[in-house]
Design a protein around this motif. Structure first.
Motif, PDB file in Angstrom:
ATOM      1  N   ASP A 127      33.557  -0.761  21.246  1.00  0.00           N
ATOM      2  CA  ASP A 127      32.621   0.066  22.011  1.00  0.00           C
ATOM      3  C   ASP A 127      31.165  -0.264  21.656  1.00  0.00           C
ATOM      4  O   ASP A 127      30.290  -0.282  22.529  1.00  0.00           O
ATOM      5  CB  ASP A 127      32.888   1.547  21.744  1.00  0.00           C
ATOM      6  CG  ASP A 127      34.188   2.024  22.379  1.00  0.00           C
ATOM      7  OD1 ASP A 127      34.705   1.327  23.273  1.00  0.00           O
ATOM      8  OD2 ASP A 127      34.688   3.096  21.973  1.00  0.00           O
ATOM      9  N   GLU A 144      35.805  16.025  22.776  1.00  0.00           N
ATOM     10  CA  GLU A 144      36.014  15.193  23.958  1.00  0.00           C
ATOM     11  C   GLU A 144      34.743  15.086  24.790  1.00  0.00           C
ATOM     12  O   GLU A 144      34.417  14.013  25.326  1.00  0.00           O
ATOM     13  CB  GLU A 144      37.154  15.771  24.806  1.00  0.00           C
ATOM     14  CG  GLU A 144      38.516  15.663  24.131  1.00  0.00           C
ATOM     15  CD  GLU A 144      39.609  16.398  24.892  1.00  0.00           C
ATOM     16  OE1 GLU A 144      39.278  16.991  25.959  1.00  0.00           O
ATOM     17  OE2 GLU A 144      40.753  16.392  24.437  1.00  0.00           O
ATOM     18  N   LEU A 145      34.019  16.190  24.877  1.00  0.00           N
ATOM     19  CA  LEU A 145      32.757  16.175  25.621  1.00  0.00           C
ATOM     20  C   LEU A 145      31.763  15.250  24.951  1.00  0.00           C
ATOM     21  O   LEU A 145      31.036  14.503  25.626  1.00  0.00           O
ATOM     22  CB  LEU A 145      32.195  17.589  25.717  1.00  0.00           C
ATOM     23  CG  LEU A 145      30.871  17.748  26.473  1.00  0.00           C
ATOM     24  CD1 LEU A 145      31.042  17.309  27.929  1.00  0.00           C
ATOM     25  CD2 LEU A 145      30.394  19.199  26.409  1.00  0.00           C
ATOM     26  N   THR A 146      31.706  15.287  23.626  1.00  0.00           N
ATOM     27  CA  THR A 146      30.815  14.398  22.879  1.00  0.00           C
ATOM     28  C   THR A 146      31.135  12.943  23.175  1.00  0.00           C
ATOM     29  O   THR A 146      30.245  12.122  23.400  1.00  0.00           O
ATOM     30  CB  THR A 146      30.964  14.657  21.365  1.00  0.00           C
ATOM     31  OG1 THR A 146      30.676  16.017  21.084  1.00  0.00           O
ATOM     32  CG2 THR A 146      30.009  13.772  20.568  1.00  0.00           C
ATOM     33  N   ASP A 147      32.421  12.619  23.207  1.00  0.00           N
ATOM     34  CA  ASP A 147      32.848  11.251  23.475  1.00  0.00           C
ATOM     35  C   ASP A 147      32.533  10.819  24.908  1.00  0.00           C
ATOM     36  O   ASP A 147      32.057   9.716  25.150  1.00  0.00           O
ATOM     37  CB  ASP A 147      34.362  11.133  23.216  1.00  0.00           C
ATOM     38  CG  ASP A 147      34.830   9.682  23.162  1.00  0.00           C
ATOM     39  OD1 ASP A 147      34.173   8.879  22.478  1.00  0.00           O
ATOM     40  OD2 ASP A 147      35.826   9.362  23.798  1.00  0.00           O
ATOM     41  N   ILE A 148      32.751  11.730  25.862  1.00  0.00           N
ATOM     42  CA  ILE A 148      32.486  11.401  27.271  1.00  0.00           C
ATOM     43  C   ILE A 148      30.997  11.163  27.506  1.00  0.00           C
ATOM     44  O   ILE A 148      30.599  10.192  28.148  1.00  0.00           O
ATOM     45  CB  ILE A 148      32.980  12.549  28.182  1.00  0.00           C
ATOM     46  CG1 ILE A 148      34.510  12.613  28.162  1.00  0.00           C
ATOM     47  CG2 ILE A 148      32.478  12.352  29.614  1.00  0.00           C
ATOM     48  CD1 ILE A 148      35.081  13.839  28.841  1.00  0.00           C
ATOM     49  N   LEU A 149      30.158  12.035  26.965  1.00  0.00           N
ATOM     50  CA  LEU A 149      28.736  11.946  27.222  1.00  0.00           C
ATOM     51  C   LEU A 149      28.064  10.790  26.468  1.00  0.00           C
ATOM     52  O   LEU A 149      26.926  10.419  26.780  1.00  0.00           O
ATOM     53  CB  LEU A 149      28.038  13.269  26.834  1.00  0.00           C
ATOM     54  CG  LEU A 149      28.478  14.505  27.618  1.00  0.00           C
ATOM     55  CD1 LEU A 149      27.685  15.731  27.187  1.00  0.00           C
ATOM     56  CD2 LEU A 149      28.320  14.282  29.125  1.00  0.00           C
ATOM     57  N   SER A 150      28.758  10.217  25.492  1.00  0.00           N
ATOM     58  CA  SER A 150      28.174   9.106  24.731  1.00  0.00           C
ATOM     59  C   SER A 150      28.323   7.776  25.451  1.00  0.00           C
ATOM     60  O   SER A 150      27.686   6.801  25.098  1.00  0.00           O
ATOM     61  CB  SER A 150      28.844   9.012  23.347  1.00  0.00           C
ATOM     62  OG  SER A 150      30.196   8.611  23.469  1.00  0.00           O
ATOM     63  N   ASN A 151      29.215   7.730  26.466  1.00  0.00           N
ATOM     64  CA  ASN A 151      29.448   6.467  27.179  1.00  0.00           C
ATOM     65  C   ASN A 151      28.386   6.199  28.252  1.00  0.00           C
ATOM     66  O   ASN A 151      27.784   7.111  28.770  1.00  0.00           O
ATOM     67  CB  ASN A 151      30.828   6.504  27.835  1.00  0.00           C
ATOM     68  CG  ASN A 151      31.942   6.544  26.813  1.00  0.00           C
ATOM     69  OD1 ASN A 151      31.856   5.892  25.790  1.00  0.00           O
ATOM     70  ND2 ASN A 151      32.989   7.312  27.095  1.00  0.00           N
TER      71      ASN A 151
END
Length: 319
Positions: free
Chosen positions: A204, A312-319
């Motif tokens: 990533d 999960e929100l943290t992971d989604i918004l980091s992309n």
């Protein structure tokens, strides 16, 4: 007139002073005598109690740490030590004891309760690892301290096009990492509660670099491992420059946020109310923005539920 004693134990947390202030002033407002116990359970065993007045807690609501200080006490873990603590409370005529701290502090309070000492617990720990309450005193301040560090490290990371790995506290609870990671826009958050793969992280990071991203922030919870070890692994696998920063006990200090001051004040007043009602073996918490109390035995037996949706929100918004 009742006599109340208050102590802080375990690791200090911003907002403990605000809780001490609330206990003392609310109790005095109700006509109670208040003793401050210096150095936690160790000071209790040694009889290090001082009667408090309004000036004792003047100008402390904004201060970090604890004016009553804190200390570990191996002696209190023994039957003899707890018997001595109970004797001291009897000598001073204490009708109720308020303890401010984390799970270890609460376990000590539970033991005193078993001996017939009325006890009320207030959650004061930056880790936010007590399952029964949404938030503990000091957690919000610790998150904001991490956010300040993220902002500063992002500036220098952008200048040098590097990956910054920030190791945060929390023991085996990843709440500080997740909340600060989401609020700080971190690219990755690594916590004890969620499995992770070094190759996936490296992939990533390389994909982000190929898209033109000049820097990345990774938040690592101390319960997972060392920031420097992770930095070395990423550098070896990706040839990217990585720097590790361990925030350490800076997260425990500093002036408490408004949220922590209000939370501590509400909890301190609630603790005194319970003692005035002759209740014991209770702990104070906050759930859905409401202050409540529950049995200390039930509270300590509850298992922490990790906020997977937030992760999960943290992971989604980091992309």
């Amino acid at each position: 007139m009742k006599t109340i004693a208050v102590l802080t134990s375990g690791g200090d947390a911003p907002g403990m002073n605000a809780a001490i202030r609330a206990v003392a002033r609310y109790a005095m407002h109700k006509g109670c005598k208040v003793y401050g116990v210096n150095r936690g359970y160790r000071g209790l065993i040694e009889g290090d109690l001082e009667e408090m007045n309004l000036l004792s807690v003047c100008d402390i609501i904004h201060r970090g740490g604890t004016i009553l200080r804190s200390a570990r006490s191996e002696e209190f873990m023994t039957v003899e030590g707890r018997n001595q603590a109970a004797t001291v409370l009897k000598i001073f005529g204490v009708d109720g004891l308020v303890v401010i701290g984390g799970d270890g502090t609460f376990r000590g309070a539970r033991e005193l309760s078993n001996m017939g000492i009325p006890t009320i617990g207030i959650p004061g720990t930056i880790d936010n690892d007590l399952a029964y309450t949404d938030y503990t005193i000091g957690f919000d301040t610790a998150v904001n301290t991490v956010l300040d560090a993220i902002g500063k490290l992002r500036d220098t990371s952008s200048s040098h096009e590097r990956v910054s790995i920030i190791e945060v506290m929390g023991r085996n609870c990843g709440d500080i990492a997740v909340f600060s990671g989401l609020a700080g826009g971190a690219e990755k958050v690594i916590i004890p509660e969620i499995d992770w793969n070094i190759d996936e992280i490296c992939k990533d990071l390389l994909k982000s670099k190929n898209k033109g991203k000049m820097q990345s922030i990774i938040i690592l919870s101390e319960g997972v491992g060392k920031a420097q070890d992770l930095a070395d692994q990423i550098s070896e696998k990706t040839r990217m420059e990585c720097r590790a920063t361990v925030l350490g006990h800076i997260q425990r200090g500093g002036s408490p946020t408004g949220f922590d001051r209000v939370l501590a004040s509400k909890m301190g007043a609630k603790a005194v109310q319970l003692i005035m009602e002759d209740k014991t073996s209770r702990v104070i918490g906050i759930k859905d923005n409401n202050i409540f109390d529950m049995d200390i035995y039930e509270a300590l037996e509850m298992e922490k539920t990790f906020p997977e949706g937030l992760y999960e929100l943290t992971d989604i918004l980091s992309n």
